[in-house]
Structures are given as structure tokens and as C-alpha cells.
Design an enzyme around this catalytic site. Structure first.
Site, PDB file in Angstrom:
ATOM      1  N   HIS A 278       0.751  -1.128  -0.095  1.00 47.07           N
ATOM      2  CA  HIS A 278       0.459  -0.061  -0.315  1.00 47.07           C
ATOM      3  C   HIS A 278       0.786   1.268  -0.327  1.00 47.07           C
ATOM      4  O   HIS A 278       0.674   1.969   0.738  1.00 47.07           O
ATOM      5  CB  HIS A 278      -0.786  -0.093   1.289  1.00 47.07           C
ATOM      6  CG  HIS A 278      -2.014  -1.579   0.928  1.00 47.07           C
ATOM      7  ND1 HIS A 278      -3.008  -0.924   2.054  1.00 47.07           N
ATOM      8  CD2 HIS A 278      -2.224  -2.392   0.190  1.00 47.07           C
ATOM      9  CE1 HIS A 278      -3.543  -2.005   1.782  1.00 47.07           C
ATOM     10  NE2 HIS A 278      -3.696  -2.459   1.308  1.00 47.07           N
TER      11      HIS A 278
ATOM     12  N   GLY B 272      -9.632  -1.667  -3.551  1.00 51.34           N
ATOM     13  CA  GLY B 272     -10.301  -2.472  -2.122  1.00 51.34           C
ATOM     14  C   GLY B 272      -9.430  -3.409  -1.974  1.00 51.34           C
ATOM     15  O   GLY B 272      -8.399  -3.910  -2.032  1.00 51.34           O
ATOM     16  N   PRO B 273     -10.188  -3.817  -0.500  1.00 51.35           N
ATOM     17  CA  PRO B 273      -9.929  -5.139   0.334  1.00 51.35           C
ATOM     18  C   PRO B 273      -9.864  -5.913  -0.515  1.00 51.35           C
ATOM     19  O   PRO B 273      -8.980  -6.314  -1.514  1.00 51.35           O
ATOM     20  CB  PRO B 273     -10.541  -5.229   1.650  1.00 51.35           C
ATOM     21  CG  PRO B 273     -11.303  -4.237   1.561  1.00 51.35           C
ATOM     22  CD  PRO B 273     -11.128  -3.144   0.214  1.00 51.35           C
TER      23      PRO B 273
ATOM     24  N   GLU C  86     -12.673   0.564  -6.710  1.00 51.05           N
ATOM     25  CA  GLU C  86     -12.978   1.289  -7.128  1.00 51.05           C
ATOM     26  C   GLU C  86     -13.021   1.991  -8.299  1.00 51.05           C
ATOM     27  O   GLU C  86     -11.912   3.158  -8.636  1.00 51.05           O
ATOM     28  CB  GLU C  86     -13.392   2.631  -5.470  1.00 51.05           C
ATOM     29  CG  GLU C  86     -13.841   2.010  -4.811  1.00 51.05           C
ATOM     30  CD  GLU C  86     -13.359   2.591  -3.707  1.00 51.05           C
ATOM     31  OE1 GLU C  86     -14.648   2.634  -1.505  1.00 51.05           O
ATOM     32  OE2 GLU C  86     -13.289   3.480  -2.941  1.00 51.05           O
TER      33      GLU C  86
ATOM     34  N   TYR D 141     -13.562   9.715   1.538  1.00 46.26           N
ATOM     35  CA  TYR D 141     -14.215   8.588   0.487  1.00 46.26           C
ATOM     36  C   TYR D 141     -13.707   7.314   1.877  1.00 46.26           C
ATOM     37  O   TYR D 141     -14.622   5.893   0.099  1.00 46.26           O
ATOM     38  CB  TYR D 141     -12.572   8.664  -1.008  1.00 46.26           C
ATOM     39  CG  TYR D 141     -12.961   9.546  -1.748  1.00 46.26           C
ATOM     40  CD1 TYR D 141     -14.196   9.532  -2.589  1.00 46.26           C
ATOM     41  CD2 TYR D 141     -12.834  10.791  -1.660  1.00 46.26           C
ATOM     42  CE1 TYR D 141     -14.371  10.085  -3.649  1.00 46.26           C
ATOM     43  CE2 TYR D 141     -12.779  11.636  -2.681  1.00 46.26           C
ATOM     44  CZ  TYR D 141     -14.342  11.390  -3.341  1.00 46.26           C
ATOM     45  OH  TYR D 141     -14.144  12.944  -4.032  1.00 46.26           O
TER      46      TYR D 141
END
Length: 296
Positions: A98, A178-179, A184, A194
């Protein structure tokens, strides 16, 4: 990937930390970001951007993972190779995963930076942190005029921003992981929240902005680099190994359609070519390629 004004394609490689150019089918190394070589995980040399004044002051902007942080630098370019380095923005949180990393200059001339939550989801809701945000800065790294929080932060509540592109009306769109669900496509507004990690997708909660497109399963998406051509978004899929086409109109997004499903492995980046087509960077078994495609 990024295009110079003369059509030269600039490519960054995460693991080797090499900056390359593609000219007449030849690939040449023009520099190595030594500070990024030991990043590991999803870190390394990531985004590249060409400033609007490149023809007058030739520099490339690079986002990379250093031993201590994620950062944006600019490097001079003399037509042969990269030279002097200047720090633009440092202190973006880093982790094994990330790290974000997409950077692009917007139609307003400012640099937009997509960051990740650096494996600490709470950072995305912390307005004082640079993690889990879209940042907007001047070419020297100062907060751009008109930013909503009087800081470099432009929007918050992001998990791991991967794609940035603008439609014909100057609206910013961003793709985001997303996880294990709810990848998205978001329409970005200044100061918008968001939702990550409190919500994902489009739950309709008043204090957060819903995604305009939600892919329920990351198995078909994991949206990465994005280009907008003719008010149509083209988004490369990593785990999904396909190109997503999403029509855009007046700030709304239509039904996504996929192309090249599984044909070219993971599609890492997508940019508009000079001729109105697309350039797509692949991560395939046995190597990577740059594809040039025409879309109808």
C-alpha cells in the site's frame, strides 16, 4: 509510463529502479534511482510524470520508496540521461504494501500524488498524515493554492490509489484497490472523504463520497493505471488481467466492459498515446511488454 513532448516514452521499473526511454523500438536506460533499490514488497521506483514546462526546463518527476519513506523527486534530463535530483515531497508513509505511487500533472498545472495507507488504515482518515490521500502540490512541493485543508492534502479516505486521469471537463477520476472486494473508480472533489477504512464501495452514507463504479470482486479487477480518452476511462487490471472500459458523462460513470481478459497478464499502466490510441504496460509471465492498441 509517461510521454515527453517529442513522443518519447518514459518507463519506470519498480524492482530495478531503472528509468528507461523507448525510441524507435529501442529501449535505453537513462538513469537509476539508487535510493529505491532496496525497497522490497510493493515498494520501489513507481510513478513518473512530465511537467507542463518540460520543454523549457527538462525534468522528470519520480515517486519512489526510499529506506525511510515514499517520496517524490525531480531529476534533470539533458536528452541523454538523468542528472541532478531535487526533493519535491518527502515523508509519505511507506510499508511493504500500500505505497500508492501514481503521479500526474493536472490540467491546472499542479502535481497530483496518489498515496496508500502504508498498511495502517487509520492514516487514511488522519488529515495530518500524507498516507491514504490524493495530494496536490506545486512543482516545488508546496501546497497548491486552493487546497481544501491549507495543506498538501486534496482528498482523503483512500486505501491505495493507483490511477489518476481527467475528463474533458477537467474532473479528476481515480482508481483504487479495495480489500478483497469493492475495488473503486472515484470522482474526486476537493476535500472529499472516500471512506476508507470505515466504508468501502458505495454504501450511501452521508459523510462519505460513494464510488462511481464498484467492482464487487478483486478477482476481476484490481484497477491500476488509467487513461481517459474521449471521455472514456480505460483502466488496467492487475489481478483481473484485463482492460476495463468505462464511459463517463457529466460526472457519472456508465457500465464497465472488459477487454483482453487474461490475454496479456497483469496490466500495470495505461496512458493515452499520441494518435488517440492507448499504450498499455503489461506484467506477463516471462517478461513485460508495452502494447499499442486502438479502442472503438
Amino acid at each position: 509510463m509517461a510521454l515527453l513532448p517529442d513522443g518519447t516514452l518514459i518507463i519506470t521499473e519498480r524492482d530495478t529502479a531503472e528509468v528507461k526511454r523507448l525510441v524507435d523500438g529501442r529501449v535505453e536506460v537513462i538513469g537509476v534511482v539508487e535510493d529505491a533499490l532496496s525497497a522490497g514488497g510493493e515498494g520501489g521506483l513507481l510513478g513518473v510524470a512530465v511537467p507542463p514546462d518540460f520543454s523549457d526546463v527538462p525534468r522528470l518527476y519520480l515517486y519512489y520508496t526510499s529506506p525511510t519513506d515514499n517520496r517524490v523527486v525531480s531529476m534533470s534530463y539533458d536528452g541523454n540521461g538523468l542528472g541532478e535530483t531535487a526533493a519535491v515531497l518527502t515523508g509519505i508513509p511507506r510499508a511493504n504494501i500500500h505505497n500508492g505511487g501514481r503521479i500526474k500533472f493536472g490540467p491546472d498545472g499542479y502535481l497530483y500524488i496518489g498515496t496508500g495507507d502504508a498498511s495502517n488504515a487509520s492514516l487514511a482518515q488522519d488529515p495530518a498524515s500524507l498516507g491514504g490521500k490524493i495530494l496536490r502540490v506545486t512543482a516545488d512541493g508546496a501546497p497548491a493554492p486552493g487546497n481544501p485543508f491549507d495543506s498538501t492534502v486534496y482528498s482523503l479516505g483512500h486505501r491505495n490509489v493507483q490511477g489518476l486521469a481527467w475528463d474533458s471537463a477537467g474532473r479528476l477520476w481515480a482508481s483504487e484497490f479495495g480489500p478483497d472486494r469493492d475495488d473503486e473508480l472515484n470522482l474526486i472533489v476537493p476535500g472529499g472523504n472516500y471512506g476508507w477504512p470505515l466504508v468501502t464501495g458505495a454504501p450511501g452514507e452521508e459523510e462519505f463520497l460513494d464510488a462511481r463504479v464498484v467492482w464487487p470482486s478483486t478477482a476481476t479487477s484490481s484497477p491500476s493505471g488509467m487513461a481517459i480518452v474521449g471521455d472514456v476511462a480505460y483502466i488496467g487490471g492487475l489481478r483481473g488481467e484485463r482492460l476495463w472500459r468505462v464511459p463517463l458523462a457529466d460526472g457519472s460513470a456508465g457500465e464497465p466492459a472488459s477487454f483482453f481478459d487474461g490475454a496479456y497478464g497483469r496490466l500495470r499502466d495505461t496512458i493515452a498515446g499520441e494518435d488517440g490510441g492507448l499504450l498499455i504496460a503489461t506484467n506477463e509471465t516471462g517478461g513485460s511488454r508495452i502494447l499499442s492498441v486502438e479502442m472503438q
